[in-house]
Design a protein around this motif. Structure first.
Motif, PDB file in Angstrom:
ATOM      1  N   SER A 210       0.809  -1.224   0.000  1.00  0.00           N
ATOM      2  CA  SER A 210       0.000   0.000   0.000  1.00  0.00           C
ATOM      3  C   SER A 210       0.841   1.273   0.000  1.00  0.00           C
ATOM      4  N   SER A 214      -3.875   2.898  -0.730  1.00  0.00           N
ATOM      5  CA  SER A 214      -5.080   2.448  -1.441  1.00  0.00           C
ATOM      6  C   SER A 214      -5.549   3.435  -2.500  1.00  0.00           C
ATOM      7  N   ARG A 230     -10.728   1.212  -6.926  1.00  0.00           N
ATOM      8  CA  ARG A 230     -10.792   0.188  -5.884  1.00  0.00           C
ATOM      9  C   ARG A 230     -11.870   0.493  -4.847  1.00  0.00           C
ATOM     10  N   TYR A 236     -15.649  -3.294  -0.766  1.00  0.00           N
ATOM     11  CA  TYR A 236     -14.564  -2.423  -0.324  1.00  0.00           C
ATOM     12  C   TYR A 236     -15.097  -1.075   0.165  1.00  0.00           C
ATOM     13  N   LEU A 239     -13.100   1.166   2.553  1.00  0.00           N
ATOM     14  CA  LEU A 239     -12.026   2.037   2.082  1.00  0.00           C
ATOM     15  C   LEU A 239     -12.483   3.475   1.867  1.00  0.00           C
TER      16      LEU A 239
END
Length: 323
Positions: A210, A214, A230, A236, A239
């Motif tokens: 990472s 991210s 992402r 996810y 995130l």
């Protein structure tokens, strides 16, 4: 591409490497994975990172098929996998580092990767319910049996790593060689402070993950979540709060100004900053497109231009050395 020793071991890994978390099986199909691996290999990257839990085993299968199709000499590349999360929620098959699980899990990974051995095997997280001594014996046996060449840890505390190393030394077992921690401009304390003594005492190598937080350190989340990113993937959602953090995105904006002065972008700058840490053996990067891979590769050259003064300016801009 330059190569660095994995800690104090003799193994050399490319300073930039390719990881398959999220991308393989979620954003990248078989054809794209093969093309990405080929482009990375042609650029001099020799380390490909994976884990049993990535895409519930499918990531290993995709990488294994791609490597089989590309038919590179096995001695020319380094492959890793990691164990802890498991693929089944029954006892001894998930969230454990006990002997039964580990010696079964490596066989499953080798089958999916279609390899005789992996170069690096990581304990993906610490296991508070299994004695460290049991885990050390199992990982050492894995190496003795030739199913892995080196073993290490991922996101273990310094005390846990020290305990594992001392157990191995006391019993003349294969010692943990490397750790895989998160490391980027917003996440520094463990690598720079907590592990500081381990580099000199044990020659610990780092395969950091990472480096772009991210994707936050690319600047692409400054105006929301773009399609196909992402943070927009199903599963996810966790995130989103991290990458949309207003304070951090404001810092990214300031870093973009520094990047422009160097004729680059903030993502490449962030990768180059990680490369400047001499304790980092390799920086694991991810890309869903070959264009992203080529952009990441520019960090190796940029790192050579980052003087101590520029590095200090970057760190003062972030201002989080103790975080």
């Amino acid at each position: 591409m330059e190569y660095r020793r994995l800690g104090r071991s003799g193994l050399q890994v490319s300073e930039l490497s390719v990881g398959s978390w999220v991308t393989y099986g979620s954003q990248v199909d078989q054809r794209a994975a093969r093309e990405s691996l080929a482009a990375a290999y042609d650029a001099g990257i020799n380390f490909f990172d994976n884990a049993e839990a990535y895409a519930a085993g499918e990531s290993e299968s995709i990488m294994g098929r791609a490597l089989k199709e590309l038919a590179y000499p096995r001695a020319n590349y380094v492959v890793s996998t990691k164990f802890f999360w498991g693929l089944d929620n029954r006892p001894n098959r998930y969230h454990t580092l006990n002997r039964k699980y580990l010696l079964d899990a490596i066989d499953g990974s080798l089958k999916r990767l279609d390899l005789d051995y992996v170069d690096l095997a990581f304990c993906h997280r610490p296991d508070p319910n299994t004695p460290i001594e049991e885990t050390v014996w199992a990982m050492s046996d894995m190496v003795t049996r030739g199913k892995a060449l080196y073993w290490g840890t991922s996101e273990w505390s310094a005390d846990e790593i020290r305990a594992a190393y001392e157990i191995a030394e006391r019993h003349h077992l294969h010692k943990p060689v490397m750790e895989q921690p998160q490391y980027n401009l917003f996440h520094r304390k463990r690598v720079e402070t907590e592990y500081a003594r381990l580099y000199e005492d044990y020659g610990l190598g780092l395969t950091t993950w990472s480096p772009l937080a991210s994707g936050l350190l690319t600047g692409k989340y400054r105006n929301g979540i773009p399609a196909g990113s992402r943070a927009g993937l199903k599963g996810y959602d966790w995130l989103q709060q991290q990458v949309l953090d207003p304070a951090k995105n404001a810092i990214v904006g300031k870093l973009e100004d520094i990047a422009k002065e160097l004729g680059t972008n903030v993502g490449t700058l962030a990768l180059a900053w990680v490369l400047k840490n001499p304790n980092v053996s390799t920086v694991i990067t991810g890309s869903s497109r070959i264009e992203q891979l080529h952009e990441n590769l520019k960090a190796a050259e940029l790192a050579k231009r980052i003087t101590p003064e520029i590095k200090q300016t970057i760190e003062e801009t972030v201002g989080n050395v103790h975080l």
